[in-house]
Scaffold this active site. Structure first.
Site, PDB file in Angstrom:
ATOM      1  N   ARG A   1      60.326  23.978  36.421  1.00 33.86           N
ATOM      2  CA  ARG A   1      61.554  24.901  36.275  1.00 33.86           C
ATOM      3  C   ARG A   1      61.738  25.678  37.247  1.00 33.86           C
ATOM      4  NH1 ARG A   1      64.674  26.553  31.970  1.00 33.86           N
ATOM      5  NH2 ARG A   1      63.535  25.221  30.818  1.00 33.86           N
TER       6      ARG A   1
ATOM      7  N   GLU B   1      89.025   4.824  27.684  1.00 33.90           N
ATOM      8  CA  GLU B   1      89.268   3.788  28.755  1.00 33.90           C
ATOM      9  C   GLU B   1      88.389   2.987  29.224  1.00 33.90           C
ATOM     10  OE1 GLU B   1      93.205   6.564  29.972  1.00 33.90           O
ATOM     11  OE2 GLU B   1      91.497   6.238  31.305  1.00 33.90           O
TER      12      GLU B   1
END
Length: 459
Positions: free
Chosen positions: A84, A105
């Site tokens: 991290r 789409e």
């Protein structure tokens, strides 16, 4: 609430705007992330520094050491597998309504490619054989399309079978998103349980690490809980906002040019600087080795570089941009990006046209979107209320970072190409800075000459 508390209880980096060793591009689907990957990041990072299989089938192995770039549709839960403090996260968000349109789409576009086969069974069988034979990665291997495309594929084949059985002409419609004889209408698509689980509020769930692709079992429980009790979505939204706050860069699909420019100035400039710094520190046996010793040092001994990764060139799709590593600047990177995206858009437009011909008169376009009833647009917005709020937050972050980046740009840096400003993006504020920088030296020169003349008169 336990999940929220744990998600927010994370130390914030001292300087979140500084690029760390690993860049994690959290790619929210249908936001234009592919162009950033192919036309930005692949120009900056050689293949040897890209985390293996991070895009392909989403099977990134966190045990693989020394990769510097992770680009994936995997959600934020991936951060638990990454270092991290040594990881910077970037992402792009899109207007939620436009993202839903684009998802609808693309699902139909890819599914329509299978209509060359006589029936659904042969389509599935042949697609599987081709993938096994070529060992290639298909859209069907990648989340979320591995769920959405088969769903639409089955729907398209069933509608084609009905047309053949009835032997009647397609009912005419002025709305390309409501040609029921050919494809699932948009107003039905958005109400389906599959859309509810994967598409709606998808950006918020992805940034929060709660998609159905999450690597944590508790994420699935939390997501289903929020679907059942919508008011609890505010807690997920709070976590997503906080994570956007902590990111190195947050772009906007709608502000494409400004987003690309800021990405180049904020991310691209730091990557270039890091590569140059590491390269300069290494003793070069010859010029080519000097450029790449830093890569060799960072790799496991089992990896062998091929010749294509040694050159680290920036190349546009047109082949005109060819900038070697030692001459790389943000300005040249942006030129290569613009050339590359033009080629990418042309290729994508060609594939879409070919696919949609199989289901004419369905024709997706900006003009066709304007004909969709207002009631459907309103429903999409209501179903994506968390994404609407997250997008507003992203717009504020973008405006703030854009202003900060603009203020850091000085005239000498602009002239030398260390930072990049598109010619049509110069604001009045920048023009004033330029004018001031020119006016002050002229004023000093005039003042000095006047003093000299006065001094001569006195003598």
């Amino acid at each position: 609430m336990e999940w929220k508390s744990a998600a927010l209880d994370v130390d914030v980096k001292e300087d979140k705007h500084k690029l760390q060793e690993l860049l994690f591009f959290l790619h929210v689907p249908r936001t234009g992330g592919r162009s950033y990957f192919h036309c930005f990041l692949k120009k900056l990072y050689p293949n040897a520094l890209e985390c293996p299989h991070s895009y392909d089938k989403l099977r990134f192995d966190p045990r693989k050491p020394n990769c510097r770039l992770l680009v994936t549709h995997d959600d934020y839960s991936m951060m638990t597998k990454l270092p991290r403090k040594k990881t910077s996260v970037v992402t792009i968000l899109r207007n939620p309504t436009d993202r839903v349109f684009s998802t609808y789409e693309f699902s139909i576009e890819v599914a329509a490619r299978f209509l060359i086969y006589p029936n659904l069974t042969s389509a599935v069988r042949m697609a599987s054989r081709i993938r096994k034979k070529t060992n290639s990665v298909s859209t069907l291997d990648i989340w979320p399309w591995k769920y959405l495309v088969p769903w639409m594929r089955e729907d398209l084949f069933s509608r084609r079978d009905v047309r053949k059985f009835k032997e009647h002409n397609v009912t005419k419609s002025s709305d390309s998103y409501n040609v029921e004889d050919m494809a699932m209408p948009l107003h039905k698509y958005i109400k389906d349980p599959v859309a509810q689980d994967i598409i709606h509020n998808g950006a918020t769930f992805q940034v929060a690490g709660l998609t159905n692709n999450s690597c944590h079992a508790e994420s699935h429980e939390v997501r289903h809980c929020v679907h059942k009790y919508r008011s609890l979505g505010t807690h997920v939204l709070e976590v997503a906002r906080k994570r956007l706050d902590d990111m190195l860069y947050v772009g906007l699909t709608e502000d494409h040019k400004e987003s690309a420019t800021m990405f180049g100035n904020v991310v691209g400039s730091q990557v270039i600087s890091q590569l140059m710094e590491k390269s300069d520190k290494e003793p070069a046996v010859n010029s080519k080795q000097g450029q790449n010793l830093h890569i060799l040092k960072s790799l496991p001994s089992s990896i062998h570089l091929n010749r294509t990764t040694e050159n680290m060139n920036i190349e546009g799709t047109s082949g005109n941009a060819n900038v070697k590593n030692e001459n790389m600047t943000v300005g040249k990177l942006m030129q290569a990006y613009e050339s590359c995206t033009r080629g990418l858009r042309k290729t994508q437009a060609g594939r879409r046209t070919t696919s949609l011909q199989k289901i004419a008169p369905v024709n997706f376009s900006k003009e066709a979107r304007r004909k969709v009833p207002e009631a459907v647009l309103k429903q999409i917005e209501e179903l994506n209320s968390l994404d609407v709020e997250l997008y507003k937050h992203a717009q504020k972050l973008f405006a703030k970072q854009n202003k900060q980046t603009t203020q850091k740009i000085s005239v000498p840096e602009t002239l030398t190409g260390a930072l990049y400003i598109p010619s049509d993006a110069l604001s009045w504020e920048l023009l004033l800075i330029v004018l001031a920088s020119l006016t002050i030296p002229v004023s000093l020169f005039v003042y000095t000459q006047a003093r000299r003349r006065t001094f001569k008169v006195k003598i």
